[in-house]
Design a protein around this motif. Sequence first.
Motif, PDB file in Angstrom:
ATOM      1  N   ALA A 137       2.203  -4.281  10.618  1.00 22.09           N
ATOM      2  CA  ALA A 137       1.935  -2.719  11.192  1.00 22.09           C
ATOM      3  C   ALA A 137       0.577  -2.388  10.457  1.00 22.09           C
ATOM      4  O   ALA A 137       0.088  -2.740   9.288  1.00 22.09           O
ATOM      5  N   PRO A 138       0.461  -1.119  11.883  1.00 23.35           N
ATOM      6  CA  PRO A 138      -0.680  -0.780  10.945  1.00 23.35           C
ATOM      7  C   PRO A 138      -0.867   0.070   9.656  1.00 23.35           C
ATOM      8  O   PRO A 138      -1.875  -0.105   8.600  1.00 23.35           O
ATOM      9  N   LEU A 168       5.621  -9.933   7.863  1.00 19.14           N
ATOM     10  CA  LEU A 168       5.837  -8.161   7.341  1.00 19.14           C
ATOM     11  C   LEU A 168       4.533  -7.942   6.769  1.00 19.14           C
ATOM     12  O   LEU A 168       3.779  -7.489   7.158  1.00 19.14           O
ATOM     13  N   CYS A 169       3.731  -8.680   5.403  1.00 13.30           N
ATOM     14  CA  CYS A 169       2.853  -8.550   4.779  1.00 13.30           C
ATOM     15  C   CYS A 169       1.729  -8.966   4.914  1.00 13.30           C
ATOM     16  O   CYS A 169       0.694  -9.662   4.679  1.00 13.30           O
ATOM     17  N   ALA A 226      14.905  -0.222  -1.088  1.00 16.26           N
ATOM     18  CA  ALA A 226      14.760   1.066  -1.028  1.00 16.26           C
ATOM     19  C   ALA A 226      13.581   2.215  -0.421  1.00 16.26           C
ATOM     20  O   ALA A 226      13.864   3.266  -0.129  1.00 16.26           O
ATOM     21  N   GLY A 227      12.207   1.327  -0.601  1.00 13.81           N
ATOM     22  CA  GLY A 227      12.254   1.818   0.263  1.00 13.81           C
ATOM     23  C   GLY A 227      11.128   1.559   1.332  1.00 13.81           C
ATOM     24  O   GLY A 227       9.835   1.944   1.408  1.00 13.81           O
ATOM     25  N   GLY A 228      11.230  -0.110   2.121  1.00 18.03           N
ATOM     26  CA  GLY A 228      10.737  -0.761   2.720  1.00 18.03           C
ATOM     27  C   GLY A 228       9.182  -1.055   2.150  1.00 18.03           C
ATOM     28  O   GLY A 228       9.565  -1.450   1.199  1.00 18.03           O
ATOM     29  N   THR A 229       8.793  -2.039   3.510  1.00 15.70           N
ATOM     30  CA  THR A 229       7.680  -2.848   3.088  1.00 15.70           C
ATOM     31  C   THR A 229       6.424  -2.279   2.864  1.00 15.70           C
ATOM     32  O   THR A 229       6.005  -3.013   1.756  1.00 15.70           O
ATOM     33  N   LEU A 230       6.271  -0.998   3.042  1.00 17.23           N
ATOM     34  CA  LEU A 230       5.288  -0.507   1.897  1.00 17.23           C
ATOM     35  C   LEU A 230       5.349  -0.184   0.256  1.00 17.23           C
ATOM     36  O   LEU A 230       4.041  -0.793  -0.879  1.00 17.23           O
ATOM     37  N   LYS A 264      -2.394  -0.338   3.845  1.00 19.15           N
ATOM     38  CA  LYS A 264      -1.882  -0.014   2.415  1.00 19.15           C
ATOM     39  C   LYS A 264      -2.222  -1.824   2.023  1.00 19.15           C
ATOM     40  O   LYS A 264      -3.584  -1.319   0.596  1.00 19.15           O
ATOM     41  N   LEU A 265      -2.069  -2.837   2.308  1.00 15.53           N
ATOM     42  CA  LEU A 265      -3.060  -3.785   1.816  1.00 15.53           C
ATOM     43  C   LEU A 265      -4.276  -3.822   1.747  1.00 15.53           C
ATOM     44  O   LEU A 265      -5.583  -4.285   0.752  1.00 15.53           O
ATOM     45  N   HIS A 266      -5.098  -3.302   2.689  1.00 13.78           N
ATOM     46  CA  HIS A 266      -6.514  -3.412   2.682  1.00 13.78           C
ATOM     47  C   HIS A 266      -7.264  -2.300   1.255  1.00 13.78           C
ATOM     48  O   HIS A 266      -8.121  -1.966   0.643  1.00 13.78           O
ATOM     49  N   GLU A 267      -6.300  -1.048   0.871  1.00 16.34           N
ATOM     50  CA  GLU A 267      -6.262  -0.310   0.459  1.00 16.34           C
ATOM     51  C   GLU A 267      -6.140  -0.995  -0.974  1.00 16.34           C
ATOM     52  O   GLU A 267      -7.128  -1.075  -2.038  1.00 16.34           O
ATOM     53  N   LEU A 268      -5.068  -1.072  -1.351  1.00 11.87           N
ATOM     54  CA  LEU A 268      -5.179  -2.107  -2.943  1.00 11.87           C
ATOM     55  C   LEU A 268      -5.786  -3.671  -2.873  1.00 11.87           C
ATOM     56  O   LEU A 268      -5.915  -4.316  -3.823  1.00 11.87           O
ATOM     57  N   TYR A 269      -6.067  -4.657  -1.665  1.00 12.09           N
ATOM     58  CA  TYR A 269      -6.291  -5.648  -1.580  1.00 12.09           C
ATOM     59  C   TYR A 269      -7.614  -5.947  -0.746  1.00 12.09           C
ATOM     60  O   TYR A 269      -8.179  -6.354   0.463  1.00 12.09           O
TER      61      TYR A 269
END
Length: 195
Positions: free
Chosen positions: A158-159, A151-152, A56-60, A164-169
């Motif tokens: 990917a930058p 991918l994660c 539905a919305g990709g890796t993010l 996003k990972l750094h923001e959440l974790y």
Amino acid sequence: MRLIQITPVVIMIALLGIGAAAAADSQAEILKEKSRAAAASFQDTLRGHLMSAMKAGGTLAAIGACRETAPEAAAKASEAAGATIKRTSLKVRNPNDAPDAWEQATLEQFAARKAAGEKLATMEYGAWVDGPKGRVYRYMKAIPMGEKCTLCHGKTIAPAVQAKLHELYPQDRATGFAPGDLRGAVSITWPATQR
């Protein structure tokens, strides 16, 4: 004469001990089977949520889904099984998923077994463990790193995904994996009353 009187008692105690050990082994096999089924169901549920989010919305979107649905899926699986079910790893993304001492030792055992050539797809371990609330049956099932998981969790991310990972974790350590690596394990603890 005394030896003759003691011998039947000693024999009875030995037989009771053998019977108790056989009952514990039988219960362990039952709980191992239940654990296999619960671990597979839990992993299938998580995989389904992640694949739907990714489609539905990709890796993010998958990162958000994993953050939100993984704890819910673990809670629902735990309630359905009547046990505590979670995921853990030697390199966790969320500090709340850090392994306890038994899980850490089991994950290290899995890494050594993989290094010796054993396949992760069928790798598992279960044992009776004495804990603060009594003796419980614990089980872990290895999680092999899949291709899409890179991918994660891979070596090259990917930058936008890294941001996003750094923001959440901010304490994320769950990267640098390659397909086929030991990503972690499903950990299941059955309550002492199940024994």
